[in-house]
Write a protein that holds these residues in place. Structure first.
Motif, mmCIF file in Angstrom:
data_model
loop_
_atom_site.group_PDB
_atom_site.id
_atom_site.type_symbol
_atom_site.label_atom_id
_atom_site.label_comp_id
_atom_site.label_asym_id
_atom_site.label_seq_id
_atom_site.Cartn_x
_atom_site.Cartn_y
_atom_site.Cartn_z
ATOM 1 N N VAL A 279 0.855 -1.189 0.000
ATOM 2 C CA VAL A 279 0.000 0.000 0.000
ATOM 3 C C VAL A 279 0.890 1.237 0.000
ATOM 4 O O VAL A 279 1.831 1.342 0.801
ATOM 5 C CB VAL A 279 -0.928 -0.004 1.229
ATOM 6 N N LEU A 280 0.616 2.183 -0.906
ATOM 7 C CA LEU A 280 1.439 3.388 -1.029
ATOM 8 C C LEU A 280 1.199 4.331 0.149
ATOM 9 O O LEU A 280 0.103 4.383 0.720
ATOM 10 C CB LEU A 280 1.130 4.098 -2.346
ATOM 11 N N ASP A 281 2.231 5.088 0.495
ATOM 12 C CA ASP A 281 2.118 6.030 1.610
ATOM 13 C C ASP A 281 1.220 7.214 1.275
ATOM 14 O O ASP A 281 0.459 7.672 2.122
ATOM 15 C CB ASP A 281 3.513 6.531 2.008
ATOM 16 N N ASN A 282 1.336 7.735 0.038
ATOM 17 C CA ASN A 282 0.568 8.907 -0.364
ATOM 18 C C ASN A 282 -0.749 8.458 -0.978
ATOM 19 O O ASN A 282 -0.772 7.764 -1.997
ATOM 20 C CB ASN A 282 1.366 9.739 -1.374
ATOM 21 N N VAL A 283 -1.866 8.856 -0.380
ATOM 22 C CA VAL A 283 -3.171 8.403 -0.864
ATOM 23 C C VAL A 283 -3.497 8.959 -2.247
ATOM 24 O O VAL A 283 -4.419 8.471 -2.914
ATOM 25 C CB VAL A 283 -4.293 8.780 0.122
ATOM 26 N N PHE A 284 -2.768 9.972 -2.697
ATOM 27 C CA PHE A 284 -3.012 10.538 -4.022
ATOM 28 C C PHE A 284 -2.108 9.922 -5.091
ATOM 29 O O PHE A 284 -2.198 10.287 -6.264
ATOM 30 C CB PHE A 284 -2.838 12.059 -3.994
ATOM 31 N N ASP A 285 -1.251 8.998 -4.705
ATOM 32 C CA ASP A 285 -0.434 8.261 -5.666
ATOM 33 C C ASP A 285 -1.170 7.006 -6.119
ATOM 34 O O ASP A 285 -2.000 6.444 -5.384
ATOM 35 C CB ASP A 285 0.906 7.859 -5.057
ATOM 36 N N THR A 286 -0.834 6.541 -7.315
ATOM 37 C CA THR A 286 -1.425 5.329 -7.859
ATOM 38 C C THR A 286 -0.381 4.610 -8.701
ATOM 39 O O THR A 286 0.668 5.187 -9.030
ATOM 40 C CB THR A 286 -2.679 5.655 -8.695
ATOM 41 N N ARG A 287 -0.688 3.365 -9.082
ATOM 42 C CA ARG A 287 0.245 2.611 -9.922
ATOM 43 C C ARG A 287 -0.457 1.995 -11.122
ATOM 44 O O ARG A 287 0.078 1.098 -11.752
ATOM 45 C CB ARG A 287 0.918 1.502 -9.102
ATOM 46 N N GLY A 288 -1.657 2.423 -11.437
ATOM 47 C CA GLY A 288 -2.393 1.838 -12.548
ATOM 48 C C GLY A 288 -1.669 2.015 -13.874
ATOM 49 O O GLY A 288 -1.163 3.093 -14.180
ATOM 50 N N GLY A 289 -1.628 0.960 -14.692
ATOM 51 C CA GLY A 289 -0.894 1.019 -15.948
ATOM 52 C C GLY A 289 -1.736 1.353 -17.155
ATOM 53 O O GLY A 289 -1.188 1.623 -18.239
ATOM 54 N N LEU A 290 -3.068 1.369 -17.035
ATOM 55 C CA LEU A 290 -3.936 1.609 -18.193
ATOM 56 C C LEU A 290 -4.010 3.097 -18.518
ATOM 57 O O LEU A 290 -4.340 3.906 -17.653
ATOM 58 C CB LEU A 290 -5.343 1.068 -17.906
ATOM 59 N N ASN A 291 -3.697 3.432 -19.760
ATOM 60 C CA ASN A 291 -3.857 4.820 -20.216
ATOM 61 C C ASN A 291 -4.322 4.840 -21.676
ATOM 62 O O ASN A 291 -3.879 5.648 -22.481
ATOM 63 C CB ASN A 291 -2.551 5.611 -20.072
ATOM 64 N N ASP A 292 -5.204 3.919 -22.017
ATOM 65 C CA ASP A 292 -5.744 3.827 -23.370
ATOM 66 C C ASP A 292 -7.214 3.413 -23.261
ATOM 67 O O ASP A 292 -7.517 2.356 -22.688
ATOM 68 C CB ASP A 292 -4.946 2.795 -24.178
ATOM 69 N N PRO A 293 -8.127 4.259 -23.738
ATOM 70 C CA PRO A 293 -7.885 5.501 -24.484
ATOM 71 C C PRO A 293 -7.392 6.625 -23.574
ATOM 72 O O PRO A 293 -7.637 6.602 -22.363
ATOM 73 C CB PRO A 293 -9.276 5.836 -25.027
ATOM 74 N N VAL A 294 -6.704 7.581 -24.174
ATOM 75 C CA VAL A 294 -6.286 8.764 -23.438
ATOM 76 C C VAL A 294 -7.537 9.501 -22.980
ATOM 77 O O VAL A 294 -8.471 9.713 -23.758
ATOM 78 C CB VAL A 294 -5.405 9.676 -24.311
ATOM 79 N N GLN A 295 -7.570 9.865 -21.710
ATOM 80 C CA GLN A 295 -8.783 10.492 -21.191
ATOM 81 C C GLN A 295 -9.028 11.847 -21.832
ATOM 82 O O GLN A 295 -8.135 12.688 -21.912
ATOM 83 C CB GLN A 295 -8.710 10.656 -19.673
ATOM 84 N N GLU A 296 -10.263 12.041 -22.274
ATOM 85 C CA GLU A 296 -10.671 13.321 -22.849
ATOM 86 C C GLU A 296 -12.187 13.417 -22.764
ATOM 87 O O GLU A 296 -12.900 12.477 -23.113
ATOM 88 C CB GLU A 296 -10.206 13.449 -24.300
ATOM 89 N N ILE A 297 -12.661 14.564 -22.307
ATOM 90 C CA ILE A 297 -14.096 14.827 -22.199
ATOM 91 C C ILE A 297 -14.397 16.089 -22.995
ATOM 92 O O ILE A 297 -13.755 17.124 -22.795
ATOM 93 C CB ILE A 297 -14.546 15.003 -20.737
ATOM 94 N N GLU A 298 -15.348 15.984 -23.886
ATOM 95 C CA GLU A 298 -15.748 17.130 -24.696
ATOM 96 C C GLU A 298 -17.260 17.275 -24.574
ATOM 97 O O GLU A 298 -18.006 16.323 -24.819
ATOM 98 C CB GLU A 298 -15.346 16.904 -26.152
ATOM 99 N N ALA A 299 -17.710 18.452 -24.188
ATOM 100 C CA ALA A 299 -19.137 18.702 -23.992
ATOM 101 C C ALA A 299 -19.500 20.046 -24.594
ATOM 102 O O ALA A 299 -18.758 21.023 -24.429
ATOM 103 C CB ALA A 299 -19.492 18.674 -22.506
ATOM 104 N N TYR A 300 -20.641 20.093 -25.258
ATOM 105 C CA TYR A 300 -21.064 21.352 -25.873
ATOM 106 C C TYR A 300 -22.575 21.338 -26.064
ATOM 107 O O TYR A 300 -23.221 20.279 -26.063
ATOM 108 C CB TYR A 300 -20.347 21.592 -27.203
ATOM 109 N N GLY A 301 -23.123 22.534 -26.248
ATOM 110 C CA GLY A 301 -24.562 22.626 -26.422
ATOM 111 C C GLY A 301 -25.003 23.989 -26.884
ATOM 112 O O GLY A 301 -24.255 24.974 -26.823
ATOM 113 N N LEU A 302 -26.230 24.027 -27.378
ATOM 114 C CA LEU A 302 -26.890 25.258 -27.804
ATOM 115 C C LEU A 302 -28.250 25.328 -27.134
ATOM 116 O O LEU A 302 -28.920 24.300 -26.954
ATOM 117 C CB LEU A 302 -27.071 25.293 -29.323
ATOM 118 N N ALA A 303 -28.659 26.531 -26.780
ATOM 119 C CA ALA A 303 -29.970 26.714 -26.163
ATOM 120 C C ALA A 303 -30.571 28.033 -26.613
ATOM 121 O O ALA A 303 -29.841 29.006 -26.874
ATOM 122 C CB ALA A 303 -29.869 26.676 -24.638
#
Length: 782
Positions: A279-303
């Motif tokens: 267990v890591l000392d820093n709770v904000f550290d991680t060791r996950g190896g998955l980075n595919d797909p690259v995270q991206e969020i796109e949101a848009y709208g008209l009203a």
């Protein structure tokens, strides 16, 4: 007194230190040139879709003005949850932008298609059908309102717990420019620029741009990415047709947000069962190896919002909107370099909505009738990869769930006398859900959708097409007695309704069947994947009042809620065609009773104490809820079993409280504000089954703010501190470990550690709230 067209309550909490919006506390500042008259202790709200004094509205409401939010250094709408009673607003696990919202014990934290929110999120009266991209960043805002309790009559769709309304600013009728910059710890750097210009007497154009960035609170030790960072670009443009005071206003707006923040990796709470990874000392550290797909969020709208005063008593409104959001995200459940339980995912959402309202405002009768239509599509695609066993096993799922809904509604208030009034309303809703769910196993790699080279293995686990229709009438009634204009005693009854649907993670071949072949029929698969609507009957009594010539303002509400056919979605380890896999489980577990109280107050403790014009304020909130399942039916060993005694209502602490002490004093020609806020939440269960690893014990957070405003607020500078004690607290998590099916007690293995149920390493990870942050903000406007 009548307020027509788009009267706002822009400065609802001006001068208040806490989150309370109490009657008589401040001046209402209307964006229209409506005359306020002699009584300036007025707050105008639109909770019932018409403009009213807050004290007159028989609904529990907490609201935050733009000035209030800037003074507190609020970054996004989750910040307001800390000072709102019985409310939880959090970013959902692995992203910065997907919202988990709970009010009075009702909500939803499962973001996949097919499951609907229990709290309605509204952007300029446009309902956001999906939780993705719903963690709205605070910029160009006029106010945010939190309406607690079912709002099914006027807000309709899935607002059975309550509603959160984000309202942007109207354009001024003269040229304007405003800029704000922020810099702080963890390389926080933000800039927001807003400008507008009138073109003639009847046309105004405006635009805002925002750059919001921050370094990570920790690191991904496997791929080197910052963990919990922020990388957002956002913009909003508006065109208004129709001058102030004109009978017609047309407001056309568009917004765009692109979030390229890194995926948020969870913190493992147990060592790796195979690798022995500590267990890591820093709770904000991680060791996950998955980075595919690259995270991206796109949101848009008209009203397009249209308001037309047809006469002195009749107003017509139209709200038209189109919205779209796409989320690509890699979710490393096990938070380890090896592919033990990895889930790359795509969330693709689109919606079109139209609402018409006809408002009537007479001497004794006030109200509206309306029509609402929504056509929405939610498509979720994901792999569940278990590469360390069975030559690399992947379960691919594509689930598209479309929603088409119509509703007609009405709500009217009749004043029998100046003291006594009765409100009656109702909404009739037609919901149709259409689902297309496909699930296929692959061996030797991921699915082609996510660039994998896996080979299809066996027949599809699910290949389902189906639809279901639901309809419901939800009434509302309230009685208000006002002994004086500054006091209101009320009682109300309201119903809420959330439609049913289909579990997008369900496995059709696992459906119980009576067929001798062992292959379930289409009807049996449909029954296995489907779930029914849930409903709420809520009773509330309350008091709103202003005492001591406005020096003390109080809002008190007590509520009792019957919650039936409660939808409980989740995911568990399972077996599909003899192979280990990941399956959705959902049922209408049964019944719950939610009852509690909410108290909000603000008090002016003194004026002209150390200097002429200074003021000392104390404000606070207190929420208590007794939330219990009366019935919770689950299948244990093929036998329906009531386990209500061993289940808790998730994301619903018994106690929530906050208090703000502030001092404001003139300095030179401007004023200086000093305030500190302490907020508290008691123990919170992340899921219905208690888990001592990821459940959060009670905790308190301390914030402080120091802000100087120059004359006429032409410029300001502030110093803000959040979570000053650097408290570590869990907000959510993932768990796939063995537990007693009845009690939920975790079953330890021979080594004393939990036994993995999906993936050999074991998945028990947690996500945490922000650590201590200190930042400086500076603003200018002219």
């Amino acid at each position: 007194m009548k307020f027509h067209q788009t009267v706002s309550y822009a400065a609802i909490v001006t001068g208040l230190a806490g989150g309370l919006v109490a009657p008589g506390a401040v001046h209402a500042q209307a964006s229209e040139s409506a005359e306020q008259g002699a009584d300036d202790n007025i707050i105008i709200v639109s909770a019932r879709r018409r403009d009213e004094r807050l004290v007159d509205v028989p609904i529990a409401i907490t609201a935050f003005s733009a000035e209030k939010l800037e003074r507190q250094g609020a970054v996004d709408i989750t910040d307001i949850g800390l000072t709102t009673p019985n409310t939880t607003l959090e970013a959902s696990r692995g992203t910065n932008s997907t919202l988990s919202a709970f009010i009075r014990g009702i909500g939803q934290q499962d973001p996949v298609s097919g499951f609907e929110q229990g709290v309605g999120i509204y952007l300029d009266d446009v309902y956001l059908n999906r939780p993705q991209a719903a963690v709205l960043d605070i910029y160009d805002v006029e106010r945010i309102e939190v309406l607690r309790g079912p709002q099914g009559t006027l807000y309709g769709r899935n607002t059975i717990g309550g509603a959160v309304k984000y309202v942007t600013k109207r354009l001024p009728d003269e040229p304007s420019f405003k800029a704000r910059a922020t810099y702080g710890t963890y390389d926080q750097a933000e800039a927001v620029v807003t400008a507008s210009m009138p073109i003639g007497d009847l046309v105004r154009v405006g635009a805002s741009g925002a750059r919001l960035s921050r370094g990570g609170f920790g690191d991904n030790l496997t791929n080197g990415l910052e963990n919990y960072n922020k990388d957002i670009w956002a913009a909003r443009g508006t065109v208004e047709l129709g001058g102030y005071g004109e009978p017609v206003l047309v407001r056309i707006s568009g917004d765009y947000t692109k979030d390229k923040s890194n995926p948020r990796g969870g913190h493992r709470l147990i060592p790796g069962a195979v690798s022995g990874a500590p267990v890591l000392d820093n709770v904000f550290d991680t060791r996950g190896g998955l980075n595919d797909p690259v995270q991206e969020i796109e949101a848009y709208g008209l009203a397009m919002n249209i308001t037309a005063n047809l006469s002195d008593t009749v107003t017509f409104r139209s709200i038209s909107a189109w919205r779209k959001d796409d989320t690509a995200t890699p979710i490393d459940f096990d938070a380890l370099p090896a592919v033990d339980l990895d889930v790359p995912g795509l969330y693709l959402n689109e919606q079109i909505s139209q609402e018409f309202q006809l408002l009537y405002e007479g001497d004794k009768l006030n109200g509206l009738v309306g029509f609402y239509y929504l056509d929405a599509s939610a498509d979720t695609l994901f792999d569940v990869r278990l590469f360390t066993t069975f030559a690399g096993l992947t379960a691919f799922t594509q689930a598209e769930v479309d929603t088409e809904t119509y509703a007609v509604f009405a709500d009217f208030t009749y004043d029998f006398t100046e003291q006594l009034s009765l409100s009656l309303g109702g909404r009739y809703t037609w919901d149709e859900r259409t689902a297309s769910i496909f699930r296929q196993n692959y061996l030797g790699g991921g699915s082609p959708t996510f660039g994998g080279a896996g080979i299809p293995f066996g027949a599809p686990g699910t290949d389902f097409q189906g639809d279901a229709k639901f309809k419901k009438f939800t009434p509302r009634a309230s009685l208000s007695y006002k002994p004086t204009p500054d006091h209101n005693i009320y009682a109300s009854f309201s119903q809420g309704f959330k439609g049913g649907g289909f579990d997008p993670r369900g496995v059709g071949v696992n459906a119980p069947t009576t067929n001798a072949s062992g292959i379930p029929s289409d009807d049996e698969v449909a029954s296995f994947l489907s779930f029914q609507p849930e409903s709420v009957d809520s009773y509330e009594v309350g008091y709103k009042g202003s005492l001591l010539d406005g020096a003390l303002n109080i809002a008190l509400a007590g509520f009792y809620t019957d919650y039936t056919d409660v939808q409980i979605p989740g995911s568990v380890a399972c077996t599909v065609a003899g192979l280990p896999s990941f399956c959705g489980v959902i049922n209408n577990a049964g019944k719950a009773t939610l009852k509690g109280i909410e108290f909000e107050a603000s008090a002016r403790l003194g004026e002209d104490l150390l200097a002429g014009g200074d003021r000392v304020m104390l404000s606070g909130s207190l929420g208590y809820i007794d939330a219990e399942y009366d019935e919770y039916i689950t299948n244990i060993g093929g036998v329906p079993t009531d386990v209500a005694d061993f289940r808790s209502v998730q994301n619903t602490p018994e106690w929530t409280a906050s208090g703000t002490f502030s001092y404001t004093t003139p300095v030179g020609d401007g004023d200086l504000y000093l305030g500190t806020t302490l907020s508290y939440r008691s123990k919170t269960n992340q899921f219905e089954i208690a888990n001592p690893f990821i459940d959060q014990e009670g905790f308190a957070l301390l914030d402080a703010n120091l802000v100087y405003n120059a004359p006429d607020k032409r410029w300001s500078i502030g110093l803000h501190g959040k979570n000053l004690t650097n408290k570590r607290y869990k907000t959510s998590g993932y768990t796939f470990i063995a537990a007693d099916p009845t009690t939920g007690a975790i079953i330890p293995g021979a080594n004393g550690q939990p036994i993995p149920t999906l993936g050999p390493e074991g998945t028990l990870t947690a996500f945490y709230g922000n650590p201590r942050q200190v930042f400086i903000s500076a603003g200018v406007k002219f």
